[in-house]
Design a protein around this motif. Structure first.
Motif, mmCIF file in Angstrom:
data_model
loop_
_atom_site.group_PDB
_atom_site.id
_atom_site.type_symbol
_atom_site.label_atom_id
_atom_site.label_comp_id
_atom_site.label_asym_id
_atom_site.label_seq_id
_atom_site.Cartn_x
_atom_site.Cartn_y
_atom_site.Cartn_z
ATOM 1 N N ILE A 65 0.834 -1.200 0.000
ATOM 2 C CA ILE A 65 0.000 0.000 0.000
ATOM 3 C C ILE A 65 0.869 1.252 0.000
ATOM 4 O O ILE A 65 0.615 2.209 -0.743
ATOM 5 N N ILE A 74 -8.681 0.777 -3.037
ATOM 6 C CA ILE A 74 -8.540 -0.667 -3.202
ATOM 7 C C ILE A 74 -9.942 -1.250 -3.169
ATOM 8 O O ILE A 74 -10.667 -1.097 -2.178
ATOM 9 N N ILE A 84 -6.596 -7.644 3.042
ATOM 10 C CA ILE A 84 -6.168 -6.256 2.840
ATOM 11 C C ILE A 84 -5.839 -5.644 4.196
ATOM 12 O O ILE A 84 -6.628 -5.764 5.141
ATOM 13 N N ALA A 89 -4.147 1.017 4.846
ATOM 14 C CA ALA A 89 -4.838 1.795 3.815
ATOM 15 C C ALA A 89 -5.376 3.091 4.382
ATOM 16 O O ALA A 89 -5.242 4.169 3.778
ATOM 17 N N VAL A 94 -6.130 5.738 1.716
ATOM 18 C CA VAL A 94 -6.610 4.906 0.609
ATOM 19 C C VAL A 94 -7.948 4.303 1.019
ATOM 20 O O VAL A 94 -8.042 3.618 2.043
#
Length: 334
Positions: A65, A74, A84, A89, A94
């Motif tokens: 990431i 994502i 994930i 993130a 993100v």
């Protein structure tokens, strides 16, 4: 390198409809190999600098990431985001989104197929006949009709499984502390307040919940011992929900009569484990949602989410996994 902004797909496949949607919106699609390692994923991110990623195969780690200079979103190709690093993130601003529900019919069909294959002993019977044995005289099977099916989870896949199970004549019980009474009633099921109580009365338990830190090894040795002797476990959700060593022990002792597994603690497995060698287990390689129909629905939903988010158009709240400030319009110019 294409001049358009890149959507990276972790894995070699994306449905044609999803690719066409991305290209029509001004994006280019780039693929990684199947189940990319962190090194391979970072290399692809550094080379292609994607604005969005469709997460299909493998782990999406914090280092991967962090490598995304232009990465804004994502998009999980499905519902479960345990592969994930959502915290990383969020740290890097993100947005993580999911494409929940689009593969529900396919996964539900697979869950029911595993129930039939496991309870009806199709795999060992097929193997014995191919080996020249005709075992009719000693065989006694079971009917699924009237068996008690315990569903752990009441989401879209569980609801689709319930619809199919009702047609077979299974009695339905559901454990899901987050589901409303109305949702469970709509499934034609009885609500059970504790997972231990569900296990104690279910002839078949089918898992349909996400994997979290709190429910890792939800089915451990203690809970498996609560199930009626000669019962079955089906898992089309996530492998980490089951303690595989405890499951093998329960199968070998006869506590469980069989298991149907589409997911595993290690994917892909690096070795054939004793559990995988058991003749009481039916195995498939996490392909419950891998149908042409589900691939088209999930792929277009996953790619569409990236396009919508980068165009600063709102997504449904249940699709947003983490809480960040959504980006300003980054739609490619035509």
């Amino acid at each position: 390198m294409p001049s358009q902004p890149i959507i990276l797909v972790t894995g070699p496949y994306l449905a044609t409809q999803a690719k066409e949607l991305a290209e029509a919106s001004g994006y280019a699609i780039v693929h990684t190999p199947p189940y990319p390692t962190e090194y391979v994923l970072k290399a692809h991110i550094e080379q292609h600098d994607p604005v969005g990623v469709v997460a299909r195969m493998g782990q999406f780690t914090a280092n991967a990431i962090a490598a995304g200079k232009s990465l804004k979103v994502i998009s999980k190709h499905g519902a479960g985001v345990d592969n994930i690093d959502v915290a990383a993130a969020t740290k890097h601003n993100v947005q993580v989104i999911r494409a929940a529900g689009a593969n529900a019919v396919s996964v539900a069909e697979h869950a029911v197929a595993l129930m039939f294959a496991t309870v009806k002993q199709l795999v060992p019977l097929d193997a014995s006949l191919r080996d020249g044995r005709w075992e009719k005289a000693s065989f006694e099977g079971r009917e699924l009709f009237g068996m008690r099916l315990g569903l752990v989870g009441a989401g879209a896949i569980a609801a689709a499984t319930a619809r199919l199970a009702r047609g077979i004549g299974l009695e339905l019980y559901v454990y899901d502390p987050y589901a409303s009474d109305e949702n469970i009633a709509a499934m034609g099921a009885h609500r059970v307040e504790r997972v231990e109580d569900l296990l104690a009365q279910a002839d078949i338990v089918s898992l349909h919940c996400p994997l979290t830190a709190q429910n890792h090894h939800l089915l451990d040795a203690k809970r498996l011992s609560l199930m009626p002797r000669g019962s079955y476990v089906i898992n089309t959700a996530r492998g980490g929900l089951i303690d595989e060593s405890a499951l093998l022990a329960a199968l070998e002792s006869g506590q469980l009569a069989g298991a149907g597994l589409d997911t595993f603690e290690e994917e892909p497995p690096t070795q054939v484990t004793p559990l995988m060698r058991s003749t009481r287990v039916v195995l498939t390689p996490h392909i419950g949602g891998a149908t042409a129909e589900a691939g088209a629905r999930v792929g277009t939903l996953a790619v569409g989410g990236i396009i919508e988010l980068l165009a600063a158009r709102p997504l449904a709240a249940d699709r947003l996994v983490n809480d960040i400030v959504q980006p300003a319009d980054a739609t490619p110019s035509h």
